[in-house]
Scaffold this motif. Structure first.
Motif, PDB file in Angstrom:
ATOM      1  N   THR A   1      16.476  50.356  69.536  1.00  0.00           N
ATOM      2  CA  THR A   1      16.689  50.679  68.135  1.00  0.00           C
ATOM      3  C   THR A   1      16.176  52.074  67.575  1.00  0.00           C
ATOM      4  O   THR A   1      16.912  52.391  66.687  1.00  0.00           O
ATOM      5  N   GLU A   2      14.952  52.299  68.104  1.00  0.00           N
ATOM      6  CA  GLU A   2      14.667  53.966  67.709  1.00  0.00           C
ATOM      7  C   GLU A   2      15.956  54.828  67.991  1.00  0.00           C
ATOM      8  O   GLU A   2      15.990  55.973  67.281  1.00  0.00           O
ATOM      9  N   THR A   3      16.513  54.675  69.103  1.00  0.00           N
ATOM     10  CA  THR A   3      17.302  55.842  69.601  1.00  0.00           C
ATOM     11  C   THR A   3      18.570  55.646  68.801  1.00  0.00           C
ATOM     12  O   THR A   3      19.077  56.659  68.005  1.00  0.00           O
ATOM     13  N   ILE A   4      18.830  54.292  68.361  1.00  0.00           N
ATOM     14  CA  ILE A   4      20.365  54.411  67.489  1.00  0.00           C
ATOM     15  C   ILE A   4      19.946  54.742  66.212  1.00  0.00           C
ATOM     16  O   ILE A   4      20.815  55.386  65.643  1.00  0.00           O
ATOM     17  N   ALA A   5      18.755  54.360  65.574  1.00  0.00           N
ATOM     18  CA  ALA A   5      18.732  54.800  64.246  1.00  0.00           C
ATOM     19  C   ALA A   5      18.519  56.233  64.279  1.00  0.00           C
ATOM     20  O   ALA A   5      18.850  56.964  63.198  1.00  0.00           O
TER      21      ALA A   5
END
Length: 262
Positions: free
Chosen positions: A161-165
Motif C-alpha cells: 500500500t505504501e509503495t503504490i501510494a
C-alpha cells in the motif's frame, strides 16, 4: 542551489509540513480540542494544505522535496545523487522539529488526553487495554498524531500500500518537469497538494498513508523521546514499513518515468 541552501530549505519546509500535518491529527484526536472528532476528511485536507504551505515556503531554497521518496525518485530519474544526503538530513531534522512544535502547541491537550481515566484506567475504563499499551511497544494512545499505523497489520499488504501510494505521488511530481531542469511552479505546488489529498482519500485507509519516510520516522523518534505520561509504545516493529515502502515507491516511480516519459 548549494547544499547549505538545500539543507536549510528542507529543514524549514519539512518542519512546517509536520507542524501543520501533525497539528491537524492532534486537533482531531486530542480531548478538549475544538476539532476533536472531525474525522478523516479533515485530516486528508489538513495534510494537503500542509504540503501546499510547506512547499511554497521552501520552494526557492531547496526545490521543496520535503520527502526522501521524492528525492530518491528524482535521483533515479536524473542520475544525480550528489546532493541526496543534504536533502535527507534536512528532511529528517525538519520532521523532528515539526513534531516537537506540535507537542508545544498542544501541550495542555496532550496532558488532558493522556491523564484521562479512559487512558490511565479507572472506573468505567478499559483498564486492561490501557495497561497492555503501557507494557508493550504497541501503538500508544497518541502515536497517530506523530506517525502512522495500519488498520490491519499485514506487513506485505502494508508495504504494498505504501509503495503504490508513493509511486502515484512521485510520478505526479516527476511529470511536472522537475527532472528536465524546470522549477516546480506555484501551480505545480497546488497540484501536488491536491494529489496528496487524493491519495489520502483513496489509499490512506489501510495504513494512514505515510508516503514519506521522514514524515513518519522523525516524529516517531520524537514520540519516543517526549516526556508524555501514559503515551504507550512507539511501535518500532512497524516503523520499517513507512520507511522502506515510500523509498521503494519513489525509486519505482523514477524508473517508470524513465521508461514511459523520458
Amino acid at each position: 542551489m548549494s547544499s547549505s541552501d538545500i539543507f536549510l530549505g528542507e529543514v524549514i519546509g519539512t518542519a512546517v509540513l509536520i507542524l501543520l500535518g501533525g497539528g491537524v491529527c492532534a486537533a482531531v484526536t486530542l480531548r478538549r480540542s475544538k476539532a476533536m472528532g472531525a474525522g478523516w476528511v479533515a485530516i486528508t485536507f489538513g495534510w494537503g494544505f500542509a504540503v501546499l504551505t510547506a512547499a511554497y515556503i521552501s520552494l526557492g531554497l531547496s526545490g521543496a522535496h520535503l520527502n526522501p521518496a521524492v528525492t530518491v525518485g528524482i535521483a533515479v530519474q536524473s542520475g544525480e545523487w550528489a546532493k541526496v544526503p543534504a536533502y535527507f538530513a534536512g528532511q529528517l531534522l525538519g520532521a523532528m522539529i515539526g513534531a516537537a512544535l506540535v507537542w508545544v502547541s498542544y501541550y495542555g491537550h496532550f496532558l488532558a488526553h493522556l491523564t484521562h481515566r479512559e487512558v490511565v484506567g479507572g472506573p468505567g475504563a478499559q483498564t486492561t487495554a490501557a495497561a497492555d499499551r503501557r507494557r508493550s511497544d504497541a501503538p500508544g494512545p497518541v502515536l497517530g498524531i506523530f506517525s502512522t499505523a495500519p488498520e490491519i497489520r499485514n506487513p506485505v499488504q502494508n508495504l504494498a500500500t505504501e509503495t503504490i501510494a508513493t509511486v502515484v505521488l512521485v510520478l505526479a511530481i516527476l511529470t511536472q518537469g522537475l527532472t528536465e531542469g524546470l522549477a516546480l511552479s506555484g501551480t505545480g505546488v497546488l497540484v501536488t497538494a491536491l494529489v496528496v489529498v487524493g491519495i489520502g482519500l483513496s489509499l490512506g485507509g489501510p495504513t494512514g498513508y505515510a508516503i514519506n519516510p521522514a514524515r513518519d520516522l522523525g516524529p516517531r523518534i520524537v514520540h519516543a523521546l517526549l516526556p508524555l505520561p501514559n503515551k504507550g509504545g512507539s511501535d518500532w516493529g512497524y516503523a520499517w514499513v513507512p520507511v522502506v515502502g515510500p523509498l521503494l515507491g519513489g525509486a519505482l516511480a523514477g524508473v517508470l518515468y524513465r521508461l514511459a516519459f523520458a
